[in-house]
Design an enzyme around this catalytic site. Structure first.
Site, mmCIF file in Angstrom:
data_model
loop_
_atom_site.group_PDB
_atom_site.id
_atom_site.type_symbol
_atom_site.label_atom_id
_atom_site.label_comp_id
_atom_site.label_asym_id
_atom_site.label_seq_id
_atom_site.Cartn_x
_atom_site.Cartn_y
_atom_site.Cartn_z
ATOM 1 C CG HIS A 197 6.079 -9.030 7.731
ATOM 2 N ND1 HIS A 197 7.056 -8.232 7.193
ATOM 3 C CD2 HIS A 197 4.978 -8.259 7.865
ATOM 4 C CE1 HIS A 197 6.566 -7.014 7.023
ATOM 5 N NE2 HIS A 197 5.319 -7.001 7.411
ATOM 6 C CG HIS B 135 -0.941 -5.223 2.052
ATOM 7 N ND1 HIS B 135 -0.295 -5.073 3.249
ATOM 8 C CD2 HIS B 135 -0.892 -3.983 1.456
ATOM 9 C CE1 HIS B 135 0.137 -3.817 3.373
ATOM 10 N NE2 HIS B 135 -0.228 -3.138 2.302
ATOM 11 C CB SER C 70 -0.962 -0.003 1.191
ATOM 12 O OG SER C 70 -0.283 -0.213 2.403
ATOM 13 N NE ARG D 205 2.778 -3.931 12.191
ATOM 14 C CZ ARG D 205 2.580 -4.055 10.890
ATOM 15 N NH1 ARG D 205 2.073 -3.052 10.196
ATOM 16 N NH2 ARG D 205 2.878 -5.175 10.252
ATOM 17 C CG ASP E 231 -3.225 -7.834 9.008
ATOM 18 O OD1 ASP E 231 -3.717 -6.758 9.387
ATOM 19 O OD2 ASP E 231 -2.488 -7.942 8.020
HETATM 20 N N1 HAX Z 1 1.087 -19.836 5.763
HETATM 21 C C1 HAX Z 1 1.520 -20.757 4.875
HETATM 22 N N2 HAX Z 1 2.567 -20.600 4.064
HETATM 23 C C2 HAX Z 1 3.261 -19.452 4.189
HETATM 24 C C3 HAX Z 1 2.913 -18.471 5.122
HETATM 25 C C4 HAX Z 1 1.765 -18.679 5.918
HETATM 26 N N3 HAX Z 1 1.311 -17.754 6.780
HETATM 27 N N4 HAX Z 1 3.791 -17.450 5.006
HETATM 28 C C5 HAX Z 1 4.665 -17.781 4.051
HETATM 29 N N5 HAX Z 1 4.332 -18.991 3.532
HETATM 30 C C6 HAX Z 1 4.970 -19.680 2.427
HETATM 31 C C7 HAX Z 1 4.857 -18.828 1.161
HETATM 32 O O1 HAX Z 1 3.547 -18.961 0.575
HETATM 33 C C8 HAX Z 1 5.973 -19.372 0.326
HETATM 34 O O2 HAX Z 1 5.557 -20.618 -0.210
HETATM 35 P P1 HAX Z 1 6.012 -21.058 -1.717
HETATM 36 O O3 HAX Z 1 7.505 -21.040 -1.710
HETATM 37 O O4 HAX Z 1 5.416 -22.419 -1.855
HETATM 38 O O5 HAX Z 1 5.422 -20.031 -2.632
HETATM 39 C C9 HAX Z 1 7.052 -19.661 1.372
HETATM 40 O O6 HAX Z 1 6.356 -19.798 2.640
HETATM 41 C C10 HAX Z 1 8.101 -18.578 1.514
HETATM 42 O O7 HAX Z 1 7.430 -17.355 1.764
HETATM 43 P P2 HAX Z 1 8.142 -16.214 2.636
HETATM 44 O O8 HAX Z 1 9.373 -15.807 1.926
HETATM 45 O O9 HAX Z 1 8.263 -16.668 4.038
HETATM 46 O O10 HAX Z 1 7.046 -15.052 2.636
HETATM 47 P P3 HAX Z 1 6.802 -13.937 1.536
HETATM 48 O O11 HAX Z 1 7.713 -12.797 1.821
HETATM 49 O O12 HAX Z 1 6.824 -14.499 0.165
HETATM 50 O O13 HAX Z 1 5.286 -13.530 1.839
HETATM 51 C C11 HAX Z 1 3.438 -12.989 3.221
HETATM 52 C C12 HAX Z 1 4.941 -12.779 2.980
HETATM 53 C C13 HAX Z 1 2.985 -12.049 4.307
HETATM 54 C C14 HAX Z 1 2.675 -12.646 1.930
HETATM 55 C C15 HAX Z 1 3.193 -14.468 3.615
HETATM 56 O O14 HAX Z 1 3.854 -14.735 4.831
HETATM 57 C C16 HAX Z 1 1.716 -14.814 3.756
HETATM 58 O O15 HAX Z 1 1.076 -15.155 2.743
HETATM 59 N N6 HAX Z 1 1.129 -14.709 4.992
HETATM 60 C C17 HAX Z 1 -0.281 -14.928 5.205
HETATM 61 C C18 HAX Z 1 -1.104 -13.726 4.784
HETATM 62 C C19 HAX Z 1 -0.885 -12.567 5.737
HETATM 63 O O16 HAX Z 1 -0.968 -12.690 6.940
HETATM 64 N N7 HAX Z 1 -0.665 -11.371 5.168
HETATM 65 C C20 HAX Z 1 -0.491 -10.139 5.967
HETATM 66 C C21 HAX Z 1 0.971 -9.733 6.068
HETATM 67 C C22 HAX Z 1 1.168 -8.443 6.867
HETATM 68 C C23 HAX Z 1 0.552 -7.313 6.151
HETATM 69 O O17 HAX Z 1 0.929 -6.895 5.089
HETATM 70 N N8 HAX Z 1 -0.503 -6.800 6.706
HETATM 71 O O18 HAX Z 1 -1.255 -5.906 6.061
#
Ligand code: HAX
Length: 438
Positions: free
Chosen positions: A318, A271, A241, A327, A373
């Site tokens: 994250h 996000h 964002s 947070r 979140d």
């Molecule tokens: N559950 C399951 N798998 C997860 C995970 C979770 N909570 N978090 C990461 N992973 C997986 C990824 O999907 C990725 O899998 P692949 O290699 O198979 O694609 C792997 O672990 C490596 O990911 P990463 O490097 O640890 O994490 P990223 O930087 O790619 O992504 C995210 C960060 C926040 C998008 C991710 O942790 C996620 O999808 N979390 C769940 C959704 C979430 O809570 N989002 C909010 C984040 C905070 C925010 O922005 N708030 O607004």
């Protein structure tokens, strides 16, 4: 010129001069290098943009102008009899880098009250959308509908000079932040209370008035709202964002266009939408298990079944953080102090015990800890705000504080249009072949 604008002008002019000198002396200094896996991997960790209001450390979490969240909870001015920081104070801090006095915060609250009038056509634009339209889409449309009042766009059309951009951006920022709670509350009452709208209470601070317009006058909700609106405001510049605001704003699109775009980024489930997804997921779990007090073993099985179905655990992980999100911890502490016996809050805490080892065992998740979140929905539920589709709108109102303060700085420093270089996979293969030959 108002006192915050005057202060910002002095700070910004001094910093613009400093940046110019810094670039003249050190412009060719290398601050990072880029790996192929980063180019394919969402540009993770590439240091490549300037964002003044806050800085994120992977281990320690966010600092706003050098202050951590526990420090802000201690040092920022509070409401009378309140314990949580007033978000107005954080906005002041992010904009000018100084903790404001209680009088300065009072001035800001009153200034926003005077700017809070939302043009009637904005409500009509929202009303034209089907009632089931997601509240984030309604928010984005509401912000866009106000664009015809943009001071920046009007002055630009009249030929304002570059040195005046920050001034017009400041005016739009202040107007937008002042009006946002009214728009968000309008969407809430439209969607869930048959359009029974509530008038603002101008004796209240920004966060408490927002809670009031939503329909919640309990002191606990007002306090949580102040905390919520403070901790969600900014998370440095690279998150989706914030970066969207910066990218769109870099074309000299005005703050209305930039913030509306940012809300569309925040509305994604990876996000900001994660806060609604967390509560949806927990609700489904307790419904499936038939208990509001699931055991750690039951939660563990449910987590594994979610992962086995190819979905992520919302609220965990994250892109930058490598520790439990401060947070999240601030909200946990708020609940320990105020609502320690709530069933869903206790489930959130049990999930914190259960999820990290399971995510770690997958061997690929870089951060198994909860993010912001993971906690908010349970607190909102406790206070009766059950409409989880609305939770990301609350996040959006808060996020406006940080991203718009940053946009004021981008205009003051005259940061140019953003345009990183992209390449094709064919280009990558040729580079590899070339390097193997050399
Ligand atoms: N559950 C399951 N798998 C997860 C995970 C979770 N909570 N978090 C990461 N992973 C997986 C990824 O999907 C990725 O899998 P692949 O290699 O198979 O694609 C792997 O672990 C490596 O990911 P990463 O490097 O640890 O994490 P990223 O930087 O790619 O992504 C995210 C960060 C926040 C998008 C991710 O942790 C996620 O999808 N979390 C769940 C959704 C979430 O809570 N989002 C909010 C984040 C905070 C925010 O922005 N708030 O607004």
């Amino acid at each position: 010129m108002d006192l915050l604008k005057q202060l910002f002008s002095e700070k910004a002019q001094a910093q613009a001069k400093e940046v110019k000198e810094l670039l003249q002396a050190h412009g060719s200094m290398k601050i990072d290098e880029v790996l192929l896996e980063q180019a394919y991997g969402g540009m993770r960790d590439i240091t490549s943009m300037i964002w003044e209001p806050s800085l994120l450390d992977a281990e320690e979490g966010i600092r706003f102008r050098g202050y951590s969240i526990p420090e802000l909870r201690e040092k920022l001015p509070r409401a009378k009899n309140g314990k949580e920081p007033l978000p107005e104070g954080l906005f002041w801090l992010m904009l000018v880098g100084e903790i404001p006095t209680p009088d300065q915060v009072k001035w800001l609250t009153e200034n926003w009250v005077r700017r809070a009038n939302v043009p009637e056509h904005v409500f009509r634009a929202i009303e034209s959308l089907p009632i089931e339209t997601h509240p984030m889409t309604q928010l984005s449309v509401g912000i866009m509908a106000m664009q015809n009042t943009s001071v920046f766009a009007q002055r630009y059309n009249m030929g304002m000079t570059r040195s005046e951009y920050w001034d017009a951006t400041y005016e739009d920022t202040m107007n937008l932040v002042a009006r946002l709670p009214r728009i968000a509350a309008y969407i809430f009452r439209r969607c869930y209370f048959k359009g029974d709208h509530l008038l603002p209470d101008i004796s209240l601070d920004w966060g408490a008035n927002f809670a009031h317009m939503l329909g919640y006058d309990d002191e606990g909700v007002k306090e949580y709202m102040r905390l919520f609106l403070t901790i969600h405001a900014d998370h440095e510049g690279g998150n989706a964002s914030a970066h969207t605001t910066h990218l769109v704003g870099s074309t000299l699109s005005d703050p209305y266009l930039s913030l509306s775009a940012a809300m569309n980024a925040l509305a994604g489930p990876l996000h900001g939408l994660a806060n609604q997804e967390v509560v949806r997921w927990i609700q489904k779990m307790v419904d499936t298990l038939g208990t509001t007090k699931p055991s750690r073993e039951q939660i563990g099985e449910y987590v594994k079944s979610t992962l086995a179905s190819g979905r992520v655990i919302p609220g965990y992980g994250h892109a930058v953080l490598r520790k439990p999100d401060p947070r999240y911890m601030a909200q946990k502490q708020f609940c320990e102090d105020n609502i320690p016996d709530d069933d869903m809050v206790k489930v959130v805490w049990k999930i914190f015990d259960v999820v990290p080892p399971i995510l770690t065992s997958l061997g690929k998740v870089k951060n198994p800890w909860p993010n912001v979140d993971a906690h908010s929905g349970a607190v909102l539920r406790h206070y009766g705000l059950n409409q989880y589709n609305f939770y990301t709108v609350l996040f959006g109102v808060s996020r406006a504080l940080g991203v718009l303060a940053a946009q004021c700085w981008s205009r003051a420093l005259n940061l140019p249009i953003e345009r990183p270089k992209s390449v094709t996979t064919e280009w990558v293969k040729e580079l590899i072949a070339q390097q193997q030959k050399d």
